[in-house]
Design an enzyme around this catalytic site. Structure first.
Site, PDB file in Angstrom:
ATOM      1  N   ALA A 109       0.889  -1.172   0.000  1.00  0.00           N
ATOM      2  CA  ALA A 109       0.000   0.000   0.000  1.00  0.00           C
ATOM      3  C   ALA A 109       0.923   1.217   0.000  1.00  0.00           C
ATOM      4  O   ALA A 109       1.197   1.811   1.026  1.00  0.00           O
ATOM      5  CB  ALA A 109      -0.893  -0.041   1.232  1.00  0.00           C
ATOM      6  N   ALA A 110       1.422   1.572  -1.172  1.00  0.00           N
ATOM      7  CA  ALA A 110       2.657   2.359  -1.234  1.00  0.00           C
ATOM      8  C   ALA A 110       2.490   3.864  -1.458  1.00  0.00           C
ATOM      9  O   ALA A 110       3.411   4.622  -1.145  1.00  0.00           O
ATOM     10  CB  ALA A 110       3.558   1.803  -2.322  1.00  0.00           C
ATOM     11  N   ALA A 111       1.366   4.320  -2.028  1.00  0.00           N
ATOM     12  CA  ALA A 111       1.276   5.740  -2.371  1.00  0.00           C
ATOM     13  C   ALA A 111       1.148   6.602  -1.114  1.00  0.00           C
ATOM     14  O   ALA A 111       0.532   6.165  -0.151  1.00  0.00           O
ATOM     15  CB  ALA A 111       0.070   5.981  -3.274  1.00  0.00           C
ATOM     16  N   PRO A 112       1.748   7.778  -1.100  1.00  0.00           N
ATOM     17  CA  PRO A 112       2.481   8.453  -2.187  1.00  0.00           C
ATOM     18  C   PRO A 112       3.928   7.986  -2.359  1.00  0.00           C
ATOM     19  O   PRO A 112       4.597   8.411  -3.285  1.00  0.00           O
ATOM     20  CB  PRO A 112       2.444   9.931  -1.764  1.00  0.00           C
ATOM     21  CG  PRO A 112       2.367   9.884  -0.264  1.00  0.00           C
ATOM     22  CD  PRO A 112       1.553   8.664   0.068  1.00  0.00           C
ATOM     23  N   GLY A 114       6.394   7.384   0.477  1.00  0.00           N
ATOM     24  CA  GLY A 114       7.371   7.678   1.541  1.00  0.00           C
ATOM     25  C   GLY A 114       8.170   6.445   1.921  1.00  0.00           C
ATOM     26  O   GLY A 114       9.403   6.459   1.951  1.00  0.00           O
ATOM     27  N   LYS A 115       7.445   5.365   2.183  1.00  0.00           N
ATOM     28  CA  LYS A 115       8.156   4.158   2.645  1.00  0.00           C
ATOM     29  C   LYS A 115       8.794   3.434   1.464  1.00  0.00           C
ATOM     30  O   LYS A 115       9.823   2.789   1.622  1.00  0.00           O
ATOM     31  CB  LYS A 115       7.215   3.268   3.448  1.00  0.00           C
ATOM     32  CG  LYS A 115       6.737   4.029   4.691  1.00  0.00           C
ATOM     33  CD  LYS A 115       5.799   3.307   5.554  1.00  0.00           C
ATOM     34  CE  LYS A 115       5.265   4.211   6.644  1.00  0.00           C
ATOM     35  NZ  LYS A 115       4.314   5.247   6.174  1.00  0.00           N
ATOM     36  N   GLU A 133       0.064   0.257  -5.510  1.00  0.00           N
ATOM     37  CA  GLU A 133      -1.009   1.106  -4.982  1.00  0.00           C
ATOM     38  C   GLU A 133      -2.297   0.759  -5.723  1.00  0.00           C
ATOM     39  O   GLU A 133      -2.327   0.749  -6.945  1.00  0.00           O
ATOM     40  CB  GLU A 133      -0.644   2.592  -5.165  1.00  0.00           C
ATOM     41  CG  GLU A 133      -1.776   3.557  -4.906  1.00  0.00           C
ATOM     42  CD  GLU A 133      -2.417   3.428  -3.510  1.00  0.00           C
ATOM     43  OE1 GLU A 133      -1.698   3.286  -2.515  1.00  0.00           O
ATOM     44  OE2 GLU A 133      -3.662   3.463  -3.445  1.00  0.00           O
ATOM     45  N   ASP A 177       1.605  -1.114   4.929  1.00  0.00           N
ATOM     46  CA  ASP A 177       1.343   0.143   5.644  1.00  0.00           C
ATOM     47  C   ASP A 177      -0.141   0.424   5.394  1.00  0.00           C
ATOM     48  O   ASP A 177      -0.504   1.102   4.441  1.00  0.00           O
ATOM     49  CB  ASP A 177       2.246   1.232   5.050  1.00  0.00           C
ATOM     50  CG  ASP A 177       2.176   2.526   5.834  1.00  0.00           C
ATOM     51  OD1 ASP A 177       1.982   2.470   7.065  1.00  0.00           O
ATOM     52  OD2 ASP A 177       2.303   3.602   5.207  1.00  0.00           O
ATOM     53  N   CYS A 230      -1.023   4.311  11.039  1.00  0.00           N
ATOM     54  CA  CYS A 230      -0.804   5.582  11.733  1.00  0.00           C
ATOM     55  C   CYS A 230      -1.986   5.799  12.683  1.00  0.00           C
ATOM     56  O   CYS A 230      -2.604   6.853  12.695  1.00  0.00           O
ATOM     57  CB  CYS A 230      -0.611   6.732  10.754  1.00  0.00           C
ATOM     58  SG  CYS A 230      -1.962   6.956   9.623  1.00  0.00           S
TER      59      CYS A 230
HETATM   60  N1  SAM Z   1       2.943   3.701   2.531  1.00  0.00           N
HETATM   61  C1  SAM Z   1       2.537   5.017   2.085  1.00  0.00           C
HETATM   62  C2  SAM Z   1       3.653   6.000   2.328  1.00  0.00           C
HETATM   63  O1  SAM Z   1       4.495   5.783   3.209  1.00  0.00           O
HETATM   64  O2  SAM Z   1       3.738   6.999   1.596  1.00  0.00           O
HETATM   65  C3  SAM Z   1       1.237   5.442   2.749  1.00  0.00           C
HETATM   66  C4  SAM Z   1       0.149   4.421   2.570  1.00  0.00           C
HETATM   67  S1  SAM Z   1      -1.406   4.860   3.223  1.00  0.00           S
HETATM   68  C5  SAM Z   1      -1.207   4.694   4.908  1.00  0.00           C
HETATM   69  C6  SAM Z   1      -2.371   3.497   2.800  1.00  0.00           C
HETATM   70  C7  SAM Z   1      -2.590   3.245   1.324  1.00  0.00           C
HETATM   71  O3  SAM Z   1      -3.447   2.109   1.167  1.00  0.00           O
HETATM   72  C8  SAM Z   1      -3.242   4.382   0.571  1.00  0.00           C
HETATM   73  O4  SAM Z   1      -2.432   4.799  -0.478  1.00  0.00           O
HETATM   74  C9  SAM Z   1      -4.545   3.784   0.057  1.00  0.00           C
HETATM   75  O5  SAM Z   1      -4.903   4.246  -1.213  1.00  0.00           O
HETATM   76  C10 SAM Z   1      -4.252   2.301   0.030  1.00  0.00           C
HETATM   77  N2  SAM Z   1      -5.469   1.458   0.136  1.00  0.00           N
HETATM   78  C11 SAM Z   1      -6.739   1.841   0.359  1.00  0.00           C
HETATM   79  N3  SAM Z   1      -7.545   0.771   0.348  1.00  0.00           N
HETATM   80  C12 SAM Z   1      -6.783  -0.303   0.128  1.00  0.00           C
HETATM   81  C13 SAM Z   1      -7.053  -1.686  -0.003  1.00  0.00           C
HETATM   82  N4  SAM Z   1      -8.275  -2.181   0.112  1.00  0.00           N
HETATM   83  N5  SAM Z   1      -6.010  -2.498  -0.268  1.00  0.00           N
HETATM   84  C14 SAM Z   1      -4.759  -2.021  -0.373  1.00  0.00           C
HETATM   85  N6  SAM Z   1      -4.440  -0.717  -0.247  1.00  0.00           N
HETATM   86  C15 SAM Z   1      -5.448   0.130  -0.004  1.00  0.00           C
END
Ligand code: SAM
Length: 459
Positions: A109-112, A114-115, A133, A177, A230
């Site tokens: 779950a990578a967007a945007p 950071g990790k 993502e 994440d 978070c």
């Molecule tokens: N890891 C990212 C970073 O460090 O920049 C932040 C990730 S954010 C906490 C969680 C991500 O999960 C979002 O980008 C979101 O779009 C995605 N997401 C939402 N629903 C999801 C799903 N059902 N399965 C997987 N990812 C999902």
């Protein structure tokens, strides 16, 4: 300070987690000013860090004395640093303290990004990252950030977690994440307080379980799964450790902590023994609220036979033979380690060590980007891609110019830039020796090739 109050049910939840006395400290912490921090790109030239303070659990992270305008800093657009709150940089400490093998990683779950950019820095030339993502628009932002980071060791995909099922047992590390109720963001983003409710926590927990259910087996024997949120509540954190360790074979991993960091270790009793979680509270740590756990797949986990890749079947990716790849590497002064593909006539390069993985991944995933896009070739001429400029690969074939800050900002706005005595043809434009992109001098005019969708606006 914000006028948006903390929801009453949230206060009750935190009082039961922390006790009334500590809760008062927590509330003070959550109403204080967040600190701005950045993480440097160790593969690009560094920036001036006067008055900044090192983040103790990260080699590349720094607290800044105040929040500057990142948009108006060309070195930010050059991918020399990523703006990231301090708690999540703990992942760097996990990777280094566990000496996690640099093979193939997945950030689910990578967007945007950071990790993902943190994992990419750790892997450097010795590993490859799939940054996924599920939401398409967010996958575009992820792609942009991975291109700007520039290490060429990332494949960006846009898939639902269940699409990864055929890749079970492939990854040395999987980071989840998870999308969560975001309680840890209540300081930085007070608006998040208005979206919180106990029902939302239930909804998030159910979604997290679905994600973990489909991805818990992606880690190979001896590999690691990192789960983070978070948010503070136990339903989205400790309960997920219980779920994971009851559904899949995992061993606990305890991360060494320096007491001065004030990271709180939580011991989680499960049917399969005691596991560990780490919480970052805003009254103790100068980062945002965060929870993270690390699990290890036992070495004797049943090894799945990797599915055989027969013919390369991706409908649009054309593989370039090894002879031609070697020629391209020598023509472009790259190390002779490249594997090449063509996608819509554009050439993409990855390290040949990851070719088998890309071949396999491309059969299952919707690929948005991978390696470094070099651009198109017309006869002997290259039409270079912006990604090549921002990558750490050499660009010896091209003339280079150094821009002043004002010229660099004009370039990034995609405006005309005023320069005299330029050579004709493609020119790599740099700010303080950091490549930003390309211009082409046609003699009577200079074309700016900065991508329209990345340009800085209204400033
Ligand atoms: N890891 C990212 C970073 O460090 O920049 C932040 C990730 S954010 C906490 C969680 C991500 O999960 C979002 O980008 C979101 O779009 C995605 N997401 C939402 N629903 C999801 C799903 N059902 N399965 C997987 N990812 C999902």
């Amino acid at each position: 300070m914000t006028s948006i109050k903390l929801p009453i049910a949230f206060q009750t939840q935190m009082k039961s987690l922390l006790g009334e006395v500590v809760y008062k400290e927590f509330e003070k912490g959550i109403e204080s000013e967040p600190r701005t921090s950045i993480r440097l790109n160790p593969w690009k030239k560094s920036i001036n860090l006067d008055d900044s303070v090192a983040i103790p659990w990260s080699e590349n992270g720094y607290f800044l004395p105040q929040r500057p305008s990142f948009t108006l800093d060309p070195s930010f657009h050059a991918g020399t640093y990523y703006v990231q709150e301090a708690s999540s940089l703990f992942i760097e400490h996990i990777l280094k303290s566990q000496r996690v093998e640099k093979g193939i990683f997945l950030d689910l779950a990578a967007a945007p990004g950071g990790k993902s950019t943190l994992l990419s820095s750790y892997l450097g030339e010795d590993g490859f990252l799939v940054a996924n993502e599920v939401i398409q628009a967010r996958a575009q932002i992820l792609r942009e950030n991975c291109i700007k980071w520039g290490l060429g060791n990332i494949l960006v995909s846009n898939n639902d977690p269940e699409h990864f099922e055929p890749l079970e047992g492939l990854f040395d590390l999987v980071l989840i994440d998870a999308p969560c109720s975001g309680e840890g963001m209540f300081r930085k983003d007070p608006q998040a307080r208005t979206e919180w409710s106990p029902d939302h926590i239930q909804l998030c927990a159910a979604r997290q379980k679905r994600i973990l259910d489909r991805t818990g087996a992606l880690v190979k024997a001896g590999g690691y799964l990192i789960y983070s949120t978070c948010t503070f509540n136990e339903l989205e954190n400790e309960e997920m450790i219980r779920f994971l360790t009851e559904e899949f074979a995992y061993e606990p991993v305890r991360i060494p902590l320096d007491p001065s960091w004030k990271i709180v270790e939580s011991k989680v009793k499960t049917e399969n023994g005691e596991f560990y979680g780490y919480r970052f509270f805003p009254h103790l740590v100068e980062g945002e609220g965060f929870f993270i756990t690390v699990l290890k797949r036992p070495d004797d986990t049943h090894r799945l036979e990797p599915k055989k890749v027969k013919d390369f079947k991706h409908p649009f990716l054309k593989e370039i033979g090894s002879k031609e790849a070697e020629q391209l590497d020598s023509e472009l002064n790259f190390p002779l380690t490249g594997a090449y593909y063509q996608l819509n006539e554009s050439y993409f390069r990855i390290h040949q060590n990851w070719k088998n993985h890309v071949d396999k991944l491309s059969q299952h995933l919707s690929i948005k980007y991978f390696g470094v896009e070099l651009g198109k070739k017309q006869g002997k001429e290259w039409i270079p891609s912006p990604a090549w400029a921002l990558s750490i690969l050499p660009k010896y074939k091209f003339e280079t110019i150094q821009l002043t800050k004002d010229q660099a900002l004009d370039f990034l706005r995609k405006s005309d830039i005023q320069c005299s005595d330029l050579p004709k043809g493609w020119i790599l434009v740099c700010f303080q020796s950091l490549p930003l992109g390309w211009i082409k001098n046609l003699g009577n005019r200079i074309n700016n090739y900065y991508p329209k969708e990345w340009r800085i606006r209204n400033l």
